[in-house]
Design a protein around this motif. Structure first.
Motif, PDB file in Angstrom:
ATOM      1  N   TYR A  57      32.099  41.540  39.372  1.00  0.00           N
ATOM      2  CA  TYR A  57      33.237  40.633  39.532  1.00  0.00           C
ATOM      3  C   TYR A  57      34.068  40.984  40.763  1.00  0.00           C
ATOM      4  CZ  TYR A  57      32.263  38.515  35.021  1.00  0.00           C
ATOM      5  OH  TYR A  57      31.660  37.832  33.994  1.00  0.00           O
ATOM      6  N   GLU A  58      34.107  42.270  41.100  1.00  0.00           N
ATOM      7  CA  GLU A  58      34.799  42.669  42.324  1.00  0.00           C
ATOM      8  C   GLU A  58      34.056  42.140  43.550  1.00  0.00           C
ATOM      9  OE1 GLU A  58      35.176  46.889  42.177  1.00  0.00           O
ATOM     10  OE2 GLU A  58      36.355  46.871  40.326  1.00  0.00           O
ATOM     11  N   GLU A  59      32.740  42.249  43.510  1.00  0.00           N
ATOM     12  CA  GLU A  59      31.913  41.774  44.618  1.00  0.00           C
ATOM     13  C   GLU A  59      32.089  40.275  44.846  1.00  0.00           C
ATOM     14  OE1 GLU A  59      27.123  41.662  45.714  1.00  0.00           O
ATOM     15  OE2 GLU A  59      27.880  43.111  44.251  1.00  0.00           O
ATOM     16  N   LYS A  63      38.181  38.415  40.050  1.00  0.00           N
ATOM     17  CA  LYS A  63      39.428  38.911  39.459  1.00  0.00           C
ATOM     18  C   LYS A  63      40.645  38.397  40.218  1.00  0.00           C
ATOM     19  CE  LYS A  63      37.356  43.294  37.932  1.00  0.00           C
ATOM     20  NZ  LYS A  63      37.425  44.770  38.083  1.00  0.00           N
ATOM     21  N   GLU A  64      40.621  38.532  41.514  1.00  0.00           N
ATOM     22  CA  GLU A  64      41.763  38.092  42.328  1.00  0.00           C
ATOM     23  C   GLU A  64      41.940  36.580  42.269  1.00  0.00           C
ATOM     24  OE1 GLU A  64      44.038  40.087  43.590  1.00  0.00           O
ATOM     25  OE2 GLU A  64      42.835  41.643  42.619  1.00  0.00           O
ATOM     26  N   ASP A  75      44.946  43.653  33.257  1.00  0.00           N
ATOM     27  CA  ASP A  75      44.219  44.438  34.259  1.00  0.00           C
ATOM     28  C   ASP A  75      44.600  45.902  34.107  1.00  0.00           C
ATOM     29  OD1 ASP A  75      42.992  45.565  36.414  1.00  0.00           O
ATOM     30  OD2 ASP A  75      43.901  44.262  37.926  1.00  0.00           O
ATOM     31  N   TYR A  77      43.762  48.410  35.600  1.00  0.00           N
ATOM     32  CA  TYR A  77      43.916  49.166  36.839  1.00  0.00           C
ATOM     33  C   TYR A  77      45.333  49.059  37.407  1.00  0.00           C
ATOM     34  CZ  TYR A  77      38.892  49.632  36.540  1.00  0.00           C
ATOM     35  OH  TYR A  77      37.630  49.927  36.098  1.00  0.00           O
TER      36      TYR A  77
END
Length: 211
Positions: A57-59, A63-64, A75, A77
């Motif tokens: 999902y970061e790739e 998320k953003e 989140d 983090y």
């Protein structure tokens, strides 16, 4: 047509049909660019969304984008203390939609996942109303035996090194079948069916994503 692309498309569509027979809400897309619109379509706007630790999902920047779209997110983090992080992980178990990838998916449509603290596989098994899995074509394996071997001996050592853990595989790159407290192979979960039907949604992408 590129033979590798042809193979990915045929295999991806085959696995989607196998997943559907096991009551997963499964979809195939050819490229990474097609993932985000489908993800947004599959997550109700009123749902609170959370996720496990996932490179996929970061790739993809999902998320953003969810935050930009105004979704309510949990989140972990963003937590300022370990205690706050723990509370966020517990809250994620009752969110509307939980995002994750799968460590492996067999050609017959079964999921195999491995976890340390088990927050990710716990959400997969029960709690959130929806679980949304995005998996690259590289996550597909022949059967559950292949899934176990790949995840224990390839995926887990890489993730251990990514987090700089104190496990033997972090130092050697090979699974040591350890019982270290840092072990990320504490929970091994095979998912044969989506129950209730359609709760687990799977998007297979015809390109490699994550590890």
């Amino acid at each position: 047509m590129d033979p590798k692309k042809t193979r990915s498309e045929k295999l991806g569509k085959q696995v989607v049909e196998a997943l559907k027979k096991r009551y997963f809400d499964a979809h195939y897309v050819s490229t990474k660019e097609e993932v985000l619109p489908l993800v947004l379509k599959l997550i109700p706007k009123e749902h609170t969304v959370s996720w496990g630790g996932t490179m996929t999902y970061e790739e993809l920047g999902i998320k953003e984008e969810l935050k930009k779209q105004g979704y309510s997110v949990i989140d972990r983090y963003t937590a300022k203390t370990p205690e706050e992080k723990e509370e966020m992980q517990r809250a994620a178990l009752t969110c509307g939609t939980f995002l994750m990838s799968s460590n492996a998916i067999t050609e017959s449509g079964e999921l195999f996942n491995i976890d340390g603290a088990a927050n990710r596989v716990a959400a997969l098994c029960y709690g959130p109303k929806n679980v949304l899995i995005v998996a690259g074509i590289n996550k597909i394996v022949y059967d559950m035996e292949d899934a176990y071997k790949k995840v224990r001996h390839y995926t887990a050592p890489i993730n251990a090194q990514r987090f700089d853990l104190s496990t033997p595989c972090c130092k050697t790159g090979e699974c040591g079948n350890c019982i270290n407290q840092d072990c990320i192979c504490s929970q091994l979960v095979m998912t044969r069916l989506s129950k209730p039907a359609g709760r687990i949604k799977v998007i297979i992408v015809g390109e490699e994503l994550g590890i």
